[in-house]
Write a protein that holds these residues in place. Sequence first.
Motif, PDB file in Angstrom:
ATOM      1  N   UNK A 109       9.846 -10.567   4.038  1.00 24.33           N
ATOM      2  CA  UNK A 109       8.473 -11.074   4.106  1.00 24.33           C
ATOM      3  C   UNK A 109       8.065 -11.693   2.782  1.00 24.33           C
ATOM      4  N   UNK A 110       8.424 -11.042   1.697  1.00 22.19           N
ATOM      5  CA  UNK A 110       8.100 -11.547   0.367  1.00 22.19           C
ATOM      6  C   UNK A 110       8.755 -12.901   0.112  1.00 22.19           C
ATOM      7  N   UNK A 111      10.006 -13.046   0.522  1.00 22.07           N
ATOM      8  CA  UNK A 111      10.708 -14.321   0.350  1.00 22.07           C
ATOM      9  C   UNK A 111      10.062 -15.410   1.196  1.00 22.07           C
ATOM     10  N   UNK A 112       9.673 -15.072   2.429  1.00 16.85           N
ATOM     11  CA  UNK A 112       9.017 -16.058   3.279  1.00 16.85           C
ATOM     12  C   UNK A 112       7.701 -16.537   2.663  1.00 16.85           C
ATOM     13  N   UNK A 113       6.936 -15.599   2.116  1.00 20.19           N
ATOM     14  CA  UNK A 113       5.674 -15.976   1.486  1.00 20.19           C
ATOM     15  C   UNK A 113       5.902 -16.844   0.249  1.00 20.19           C
ATOM     16  N   UNK A 114       6.931 -16.521  -0.519  1.00 15.57           N
ATOM     17  CA  UNK A 114       7.246 -17.325  -1.708  1.00 15.57           C
ATOM     18  C   UNK A 114       7.686 -18.732  -1.296  1.00 15.57           C
ATOM     19  N   UNK A 160       0.825  -1.194   0.000  1.00 16.66           N
ATOM     20  CA  UNK A 160       0.000   0.000   0.000  1.00 16.66           C
ATOM     21  C   UNK A 160       0.863   1.249   0.000  1.00 16.66           C
ATOM     22  N   UNK A 161       1.948   1.222   0.736  1.00 13.49           N
ATOM     23  CA  UNK A 161       2.883   2.336   0.720  1.00 13.49           C
ATOM     24  C   UNK A 161       4.275   1.765   0.525  1.00 13.49           C
ATOM     25  N   UNK A 162       5.051   2.350  -0.359  1.00  7.99           N
ATOM     26  CA  UNK A 162       6.401   1.820  -0.572  1.00  7.99           C
ATOM     27  C   UNK A 162       7.286   2.054   0.646  1.00  7.99           C
ATOM     28  N   UNK A 163       8.268   1.197   0.798  1.00  8.28           N
ATOM     29  CA  UNK A 163       9.210   1.324   1.907  1.00  8.28           C
ATOM     30  C   UNK A 163       9.968   2.641   1.761  1.00  8.28           C
ATOM     31  N   UNK A 164      10.142   3.328   2.867  1.00  2.18           N
ATOM     32  CA  UNK A 164      10.797   4.622   2.832  1.00  2.18           C
ATOM     33  C   UNK A 164      12.278   4.551   3.196  1.00  2.18           C
ATOM     34  N   UNK A 165      12.669   3.532   3.930  1.00  5.65           N
ATOM     35  CA  UNK A 165      14.062   3.404   4.332  1.00  5.65           C
ATOM     36  C   UNK A 165      14.602   2.065   3.850  1.00  5.65           C
ATOM     37  N   UNK A 176      15.975  -0.190   5.610  1.00  3.76           N
ATOM     38  CA  UNK A 176      15.597  -1.227   6.570  1.00  3.76           C
ATOM     39  C   UNK A 176      14.173  -1.712   6.309  1.00  3.76           C
ATOM     40  N   UNK A 177      13.264  -0.778   6.028  1.00  3.77           N
ATOM     41  CA  UNK A 177      11.887  -1.167   5.703  1.00  3.77           C
ATOM     42  C   UNK A 177      11.849  -2.000   4.432  1.00  3.77           C
ATOM     43  N   UNK A 178      12.659  -1.620   3.459  1.00  2.00           N
ATOM     44  CA  UNK A 178      12.708  -2.367   2.199  1.00  2.00           C
ATOM     45  C   UNK A 178      13.226  -3.781   2.435  1.00  2.00           C
ATOM     46  N   UNK A 179      14.253  -3.924   3.256  1.00  2.00           N
ATOM     47  CA  UNK A 179      14.778  -5.259   3.556  1.00  2.00           C
ATOM     48  C   UNK A 179      13.743  -6.108   4.285  1.00  2.00           C
ATOM     49  N   UNK A 180      13.007  -5.502   5.218  1.00  2.00           N
ATOM     50  CA  UNK A 180      11.950  -6.240   5.913  1.00  2.00           C
ATOM     51  C   UNK A 180      10.866  -6.676   4.932  1.00  2.00           C
TER      52      UNK A 180
END
Length: 106
Positions: A22-27, A7-12, A14-18
């Motif tokens: 999460x995306x890798x875990x879901x995959x 919904x909102x892109x990661x701003x930092x 660290x947020x992008x890595x998190x």
Amino acid sequence: MKNNPITTPAQTPKELLNELHTLVQEAETMMGDSISEHTADAVGALRVRFDAAQERLGELYEGARRKVVAGAKCTDTAIRENPYQAMAIAAGVGLLLGVLLGRRSK
């Protein structure tokens, strides 16, 4: 599995890595389950999230690259305008590091 699009892109970074973690875990969860259980929509949603994260990573890289280039140009300009002061500062820093490292080795 969560089907929440970004919904909102990661701003930092660290947020992008998190977000990527999460995306890798879901995959990995999706790959662990039988493929027949997942629809093309779920795979498409993962692909959209991955593409958005990849785009944001590219933006962060470009921003960091521009800052480094601007800093290097500023430093180059300062050194060219004040060469003797730059040499004196470099010599002082070298002397200070030499003293500190010399103490450490004794």
